[in-house]
Design an enzyme around this catalytic site. Structure first.
Site, PDB file in Angstrom:
ATOM      1  N   LYS A   1       0.760  -1.409  -0.326  1.00 34.49           N
ATOM      2  CA  LYS A   1       0.095   0.059  -0.112  1.00 34.49           C
ATOM      3  C   LYS A   1       1.457   0.974  -0.129  1.00 34.49           C
ATOM      4  O   LYS A   1       2.025   1.535   0.898  1.00 34.49           O
ATOM      5  CB  LYS A   1      -1.088   0.534   1.586  1.00 34.49           C
TER       6      LYS A   1
HETATM    7  O1  G3P Z   1      -7.652   1.170   5.940  1.00 35.53           O
HETATM    8  C1  G3P Z   1      -8.397   2.965   4.277  1.00 35.53           C
HETATM    9  C2  G3P Z   1      -9.676   3.468   5.228  1.00 35.53           C
HETATM   10  O2  G3P Z   1     -10.500   2.219   5.585  1.00 35.53           O
HETATM   11  C3  G3P Z   1      -9.430   4.054   6.610  1.00 35.53           C
HETATM   12  O3  G3P Z   1     -11.178   5.278   6.950  1.00 35.53           O
HETATM   13  O4  G3P Z   1     -12.457   5.059   9.100  1.00 35.53           O
HETATM   14  O5  G3P Z   1      -9.924   5.782   8.918  1.00 35.53           O
HETATM   15  O6  G3P Z   1     -11.653   6.708   7.737  1.00 35.53           O
HETATM   16  P1  G3P Z   1     -11.077   5.541   8.278  1.00 35.53           P
END
Ligand code: G3P
Length: 217
Positions: A83
């Protein structure tokens, strides 16, 4: 649409894998920190719980160091997906790694133009963050629609991996638009199974079944 779980919690991943519906896992540095586990160790363990891609994120900001970190990470298992952030150095790294046959997930995408760049860099997955986009006064799902249109216009093979999903409606809309993957927190995946009328229906059927005095086994 493929279902990935967005967590580094081993118990949650095992529970999701047991449903037979899990297609992969995504992690990020915040999720690794939340797990309290050693990055390499927990990533290796996760890779053994699914045959699907497991995203492990580099933390360097410059291309040469990202390449060195990716070299370490991709040795963990064959299903590791590197990633990288959506920056110039991240996309240089994406191009180099995918040209070599390594899976790459380009993360922190907030515009359709960024997604276009990632596809041109050969990304395996692009991760638009719909929840964080919504939080900042934009329409996360409109971003997914735009990316779908652009990728279809040019037959890009980069898969749209909807990230930062907050609720079941994000999942439904992603599927209607034709996103390739939704990565979800475990609680969102579990919420997809539930409906009040399903519970009520089971309750009614079982009450009537009890009245028959019969048993199947
Ligand atoms: O892993 C990336 C993403 O899904 C993170 O989500 O909830 O931290 O905005 P969030």
């Amino acid at each position: 649409m493929k279902f990935f779980v967005d967590t580094a919690d081993i118990d949650d991943i095992k529970e999701m894998a047991a449903t037979g519906l899990l297609d992969g896992v995504t992690t990020n540095p915040s999720l690794i920190a939340k797990s309290g586990r050693d990055f390499m160790e927990v990533t290796r363990e996760i890779c053994g719980l699914t045959d699907g891609p497991v995203s492990a994120e580099v933390v360097a900001l410059d291309h040469p160091t990202m390449m060195k970190e990716a070299e370490v990470l991709r040795k963990i298992a064959d299903n590791v997906c590197i990633k990288v952030p959506l920056t110039i150095d991240g996309l240089k790294t994406c191009k180099a790694l995918t040209s070599d046959g390594t899976m790459v997930n380009v993360t922190l995408c907030f515009s359709a133009n960024q997604a276009l760049l990632a596809a041109k860099a050969g990304a395996t997955f692009i991760s638009p963050f719909v929840g964080r986009h919504d939080d900042n006064g934009f329409d996360g799902m409109e971003l997914i629609e735009d990316i779908r249109l652009i990728y279809d216009n040019y037959a890009f093979e980069t898969q749209i991996l909807v990230a930062s999903i907050r609720h079941a409606t994000h999942v439904l809309q992603s599927a209607k638009i034709g996103a390739d993957v939704a990565t979800m927190p475990p609680a969102v995946i579990k919420s997809l199974f539930r409906h009040v009328l399903t519970d009520k229906g089971i309750e009614g059927f079982l009450a009537d079944w009890a009245k028959t005095g019969q048993s199947i086994l």
